[in-house]
Design a protein around this motif. Structure first.
Motif, short mmCIF file in Angstrom:
data_model
loop_
_atom_site.label_atom_id
_atom_site.label_comp_id
_atom_site.label_asym_id
_atom_site.label_seq_id
_atom_site.Cartn_x
_atom_site.Cartn_y
_atom_site.Cartn_z
N ALA A 172 -3.12 5.00 -17.51
CA ALA A 172 -4.41 4.12 -16.91
C ALA A 172 -3.77 2.98 -15.75
O ALA A 172 -4.48 2.95 -14.64
N ARG A 173 -2.78 3.46 -15.75
CA ARG A 173 -2.02 2.30 -15.02
C ARG A 173 -1.74 3.28 -13.56
O ARG A 173 -2.14 2.98 -12.48
N ASP A 174 -1.06 4.32 -13.31
CA ASP A 174 -1.43 5.05 -12.46
C ASP A 174 -3.19 5.72 -12.02
O ASP A 174 -3.22 5.77 -10.64
N VAL A 175 -4.25 5.47 -12.65
CA VAL A 175 -5.26 5.70 -12.23
C VAL A 175 -5.43 4.56 -11.24
O VAL A 175 -5.85 4.31 -10.57
N VAL A 176 -4.90 3.50 -11.76
CA VAL A 176 -5.41 2.42 -11.05
C VAL A 176 -5.06 2.64 -9.57
O VAL A 176 -4.81 1.98 -8.39
N TRP A 177 -3.83 2.70 -9.84
CA TRP A 177 -2.71 3.03 -8.67
C TRP A 177 -3.48 3.51 -7.58
O TRP A 177 -2.96 3.19 -6.24
N GLU A 178 -3.81 4.72 -8.26
CA GLU A 178 -4.32 5.88 -7.05
C GLU A 178 -5.32 5.35 -6.44
O GLU A 178 -5.72 5.89 -5.13
N ARG A 179 -6.35 4.96 -7.67
CA ARG A 179 -7.84 3.68 -6.38
C ARG A 179 -6.89 2.74 -5.15
O ARG A 179 -8.01 2.60 -4.57
N ILE A 180 -5.99 2.36 -5.67
CA ILE A 180 -5.54 1.27 -5.12
C ILE A 180 -5.26 2.19 -3.24
O ILE A 180 -6.01 1.48 -2.02
N SER A 181 -4.37 2.92 -4.03
CA SER A 181 -3.91 3.75 -2.66
C SER A 181 -4.84 4.11 -1.65
O SER A 181 -4.62 4.74 -0.46
N ALA A 182 -6.09 4.78 -2.42
CA ALA A 182 -7.11 5.73 -2.03
C ALA A 182 -7.86 4.10 -0.75
O ALA A 182 -7.89 4.80 0.30
N ILE A 183 -7.56 3.29 -1.44
CA ILE A 183 -8.61 2.18 -0.87
C ILE A 183 -7.80 1.99 0.69
O ILE A 183 -8.30 1.59 2.17
N ARG A 184 -6.55 1.69 0.32
CA ARG A 184 -5.73 1.51 1.42
C ARG A 184 -5.49 2.33 2.41
O ARG A 184 -5.27 2.17 4.06
N ALA A 185 -5.01 3.59 2.41
CA ALA A 185 -5.66 5.14 3.11
C ALA A 185 -6.85 4.62 3.73
O ALA A 185 -6.53 5.55 4.90
N THR A 186 -8.31 4.33 3.72
CA THR A 186 -9.18 4.09 4.32
C THR A 186 -9.42 2.69 4.74
O THR A 186 -10.18 3.13 6.08
N THR A 187 -9.17 2.08 4.78
CA THR A 187 -9.19 0.52 4.98
C THR A 187 -8.28 -0.15 5.66
O THR A 187 -8.08 -1.38 6.73
#
Length: 269
Positions: A172-187
């Motif tokens: 679950a921790r990895d999923v949270v950080w994957e989502r944060i990283s994906a948003i950072r990459a686009t914004t």
């Protein structure tokens, strides 16, 4: 204000009665980076975060967020940030969609854009299929992702995370950080995070500040901080090096933080 730091603290100080929680803190967070704020309980991290997010009053000129003085321009600052506190903030009686919609209204997302931004935030956290279920039926990882969706619905330029993965299992921790990283990459969003998980900080933070007794004790990249301590040092070693043998003295001061963290962990399952 494009060239302004995402966050700048200058001689920041805060007291609770006779207790000095933050003592002359100088700190800058660069736009677009993931910045970790580490330290033992009672170090002043959460007090600093609460001042940055306008939840506690800051002295005039002591904190700026993307060029705005936090004391003088509170409303403008609030429109630029998303905040996930250590304690749970999602309402279990509401559906995921209702939770995110509520935050969209609180963050003054224009009515014409509200529905689209709610759907975008839910999709970014992979919660579209569960959006119409009550949040109390969500797993711990889903609750944390829902809280991130609530914080992201206003498209913040600065995301502030206070112990965002406390109580979560490694997946679950990895999923949270994957989502944060994906948003950072686009914004290009800036992320300011506090955590007690040294491995998490080492893996995800580009720079780290370590606080102790209200003061800044170390600042640098994870590699730099470890190299300064010695060959083969870990961030755990860095933490111990800069906090010394004083953790026992801080234990009593941090008991309320510990109890709050345990309650959060228990509710996340």
């Amino acid at each position: 204000m494009i060239d302004e730091p995402a966050v700048a603290c200058r001689e920041l100080r805060y007291t609770f009665g006779d207790t000095v929680a933050v003592d002359g803190l100088d700190l800058e967070v660069r736009p677009g980076e993931v910045f970790g704020l580490l330290g033992p309980n009672g170090a002043g991290k959460t007090t600093t975060i609460r001042m940055i997010t306008t939840l506690l009053p800051a002295p005039p000129g002591a904190i700026s967020v993307l060029g705005y003085d936090v004391d003088r321009r509170r409303t403008a600052v609030r429109r630029l940030i998303g905040y996930v506190p250590q304690q749970l903030s999602a309402d279990g009686t509401l559906t995921g969609r209702e939770n995110v919609t509520l935050f969209a209204r609180l963050f003054d997302v224009p009515r014409r854009d509200r529905s689209t931004q709610v759907e975008t935030a839910l999709d970014a956290m992979d919660l579209t299929d569960a959006a119409d279920r009550p949040a109390k039926t969500y797993s711990g990882g889903m609750v944390r992702r829902l809280e991130l969706a609530c914080a992201l619905v206003s498209a913040p330029r600065l995301l502030v995370l206070d112990e965002p993965t406390v109580g979560l299992d490694p997946v679950a921790r990895d999923v949270v950080w994957e989502r944060i990283s994906a948003i950072r990459a686009t914004t290009g969003m800036t992320v300011l995070v506090t955590t007690h998980a040294m491995q998490e900080a080492d893996e995800h933070c580009e720079r780290i500040a370590l606080m102790h007794r209200g003061r800044l004790r170390a600042l640098g990249t994870p590699f730099e901080l470890k190299a300064d301590v010695g060959e083969d040092a870990t961030l755990d070693d860095v933490f111990r090096h800069h906090t010394g043998d004083t953790l026992a003295d801080d234990q009593q001061k941090g008991m309320r933080d510990v109890r709050a963290t345990r309650r959060t962990a228990g509710r996340l399952g």
